[in-house]
Design a protein around this motif. Structure first.
Motif, PDB file in Angstrom:
ATOM      1  N   ALA A 102       0.938   8.931  -6.339  1.00 17.76           N
ATOM      2  CA  ALA A 102       1.201  10.355  -6.139  1.00 17.76           C
ATOM      3  C   ALA A 102       2.194  10.870  -7.180  1.00 17.76           C
ATOM      4  O   ALA A 102       2.008  11.946  -7.756  1.00 17.76           O
ATOM      5  N   GLU A 143      -6.199  11.190  -1.783  1.00 12.52           N
ATOM      6  CA  GLU A 143      -6.904   9.976  -2.198  1.00 12.52           C
ATOM      7  C   GLU A 143      -5.968   8.810  -2.503  1.00 12.52           C
ATOM      8  O   GLU A 143      -6.416   7.710  -2.811  1.00 12.52           O
ATOM      9  N   THR A 144      -4.658   9.043  -2.407  1.00 11.78           N
ATOM     10  CA  THR A 144      -3.703   8.016  -2.831  1.00 11.78           C
ATOM     11  C   THR A 144      -3.786   6.740  -2.000  1.00 11.78           C
ATOM     12  O   THR A 144      -3.759   5.637  -2.550  1.00 11.78           O
ATOM     13  N   GLU A 145      -3.887   6.873  -0.678  1.00 10.18           N
ATOM     14  CA  GLU A 145      -3.907   5.667   0.158  1.00 10.18           C
ATOM     15  C   GLU A 145      -5.177   4.854  -0.073  1.00 10.18           C
ATOM     16  O   GLU A 145      -5.126   3.619  -0.140  1.00 10.18           O
ATOM     17  N   GLU A 146      -6.308   5.533  -0.223  1.00 10.43           N
ATOM     18  CA  GLU A 146      -7.555   4.820  -0.473  1.00 10.43           C
ATOM     19  C   GLU A 146      -7.493   4.051  -1.795  1.00 10.43           C
ATOM     20  O   GLU A 146      -7.888   2.890  -1.863  1.00 10.43           O
ATOM     21  N   ARG A 147      -6.965   4.702  -2.844  1.00 11.78           N
ATOM     22  CA  ARG A 147      -6.834   4.019  -4.130  1.00 11.78           C
ATOM     23  C   ARG A 147      -5.809   2.889  -4.039  1.00 11.78           C
ATOM     24  O   ARG A 147      -6.004   1.824  -4.622  1.00 11.78           O
ATOM     25  N   ALA A 148      -4.742   3.122  -3.307  1.00 14.80           N
ATOM     26  CA  ALA A 148      -3.708   2.095  -3.152  1.00 14.80           C
ATOM     27  C   ALA A 148      -4.279   0.843  -2.501  1.00 14.80           C
ATOM     28  O   ALA A 148      -3.993  -0.279  -2.942  1.00 14.80           O
ATOM     29  N   ARG A 149      -5.075   1.010  -1.471  1.00 20.03           N
ATOM     30  CA  ARG A 149      -5.674  -0.142  -0.793  1.00 20.03           C
ATOM     31  C   ARG A 149      -6.640  -0.872  -1.730  1.00 20.03           C
ATOM     32  O   ARG A 149      -6.715  -2.110  -1.702  1.00 20.03           O
ATOM     33  N   VAL A 198       0.838  -1.206   0.000  1.00 15.24           N
ATOM     34  CA  VAL A 198       0.000   0.000   0.000  1.00 15.24           C
ATOM     35  C   VAL A 198       0.872   1.256   0.000  1.00 15.24           C
ATOM     36  O   VAL A 198       0.571   2.228  -0.698  1.00 15.24           O
ATOM     37  N   SER A 235      -3.624  13.892  -3.873  1.00 18.75           N
ATOM     38  CA  SER A 235      -2.764  13.389  -2.805  1.00 18.75           C
ATOM     39  C   SER A 235      -3.555  12.800  -1.638  1.00 18.75           C
ATOM     40  O   SER A 235      -3.147  11.800  -1.045  1.00 18.75           O
ATOM     41  N   SER A 272       0.810   3.933  -2.984  1.00 15.90           N
ATOM     42  CA  SER A 272       0.497   5.327  -2.654  1.00 15.90           C
ATOM     43  C   SER A 272       1.565   6.264  -3.215  1.00 15.90           C
ATOM     44  O   SER A 272       1.246   7.316  -3.795  1.00 15.90           O
ATOM     45  N   ARG A 273       2.813   5.889  -3.017  1.00 17.61           N
ATOM     46  CA  ARG A 273       3.922   6.714  -3.489  1.00 17.61           C
ATOM     47  C   ARG A 273       3.922   6.843  -5.010  1.00 17.61           C
ATOM     48  O   ARG A 273       4.103   7.945  -5.561  1.00 17.61           O
TER      49      ARG A 273
END
Length: 209
Positions: free
Chosen positions: A154, A163-169, A146, A161, A150-151
């Motif tokens: 981004a 929303e990156t973690e939500e999309r990554a998960r 994740v 920025s 996320s990285r």
């Protein structure tokens, strides 16, 4: 033999012993990883593992005090190798979007090797039975994936920025899920079809060349 020669001889003996010990540990980890990918943590058995490696079962305890210690070491090695693979993927890609489009290939590899699945995904399904020390390393695998996604999201500017973690998960869960479904059918083509559906839906960027 002089005292100096004796010292050198003993030092060489220690070095050889350490090399042998390290080699045995690596062989145990490699064999345990294959077993865990096929049968999970509950499938790890010291006697059967020893037979596979070609050593006495008691020898495994020299390297791992318990099944929990072995399971944790296997899971840790797995996520460390995965992290290195992802870093190499990003470093070798012309741009972040290209690296992201290739991400599903890192899960496809396990299916190519005897219809296996991600070891940590398998172990995660056994969470009720896992010792805490093993579960900690299993969770690290998801965290590493994740964080990398996320990285890269981004860097590619694909989502905002925040929303990156939500999309990554979502990407991690979708790809791991596709691997599980494909394994249950012993059909790697199904994995490819599911990944393509994610691309069409816009979850994962289309391949860029």
């Amino acid at each position: 033999m002089s005292s100096g020669s004796i010292s050198i001889f003993l030092m060489r003996g220690v070095a050889v012993k350490n090399e042998g010990s390290s080699s045995s540990r690596e062989r145990i980890l490699a064999a345990a990883t294959k077993i865990a990918q096929a049968h999970g943590y509950n499938g790890l058995n010291f006697r059967e593992l020893a037979e596979d490696v070609g050593i006495r079962a008691a020898s495994i305890y020299h390297h791992f005090a318990s099944k929990a210690d072995l399971g944790a070491a296997v899971a840790k090695r797995y996520w460390e190798d995965s992290a290195a693979t992802l870093d190499a993927l990003l470093a070798g890609s012309p741009n972040p979007a290209r690296a992201l489009s290739q991400y599903p290939a890192t899960f496809r590899t396990a299916l190519e090797r005897g219809n296996r699945i991600c070891l940590c995904s398998f172990m995660a399904a056994e969470s009720d039975d896992l010792p805490q020390v093993v579960m900690k390393e299993v969770r690290s695998f998801a965290d590493v994936n994740v964080a990398w996604l996320s990285r890269v999201l981004a860097a590619a500017g694909i989502v905002r920025s925040e929303e990156t973690e939500e999309r990554a998960r979502a990407i991690f869960a979708a790809v791991a899920g596709a691997q599980l479904v494909a394994r249950s059918r012993s059909d790697i083509a199904l994995y490819d079809a599911l990944i393509e559906s994610y691309r069409v839906a816009g979850l994962i960027p289309a391949s860029t060349f």
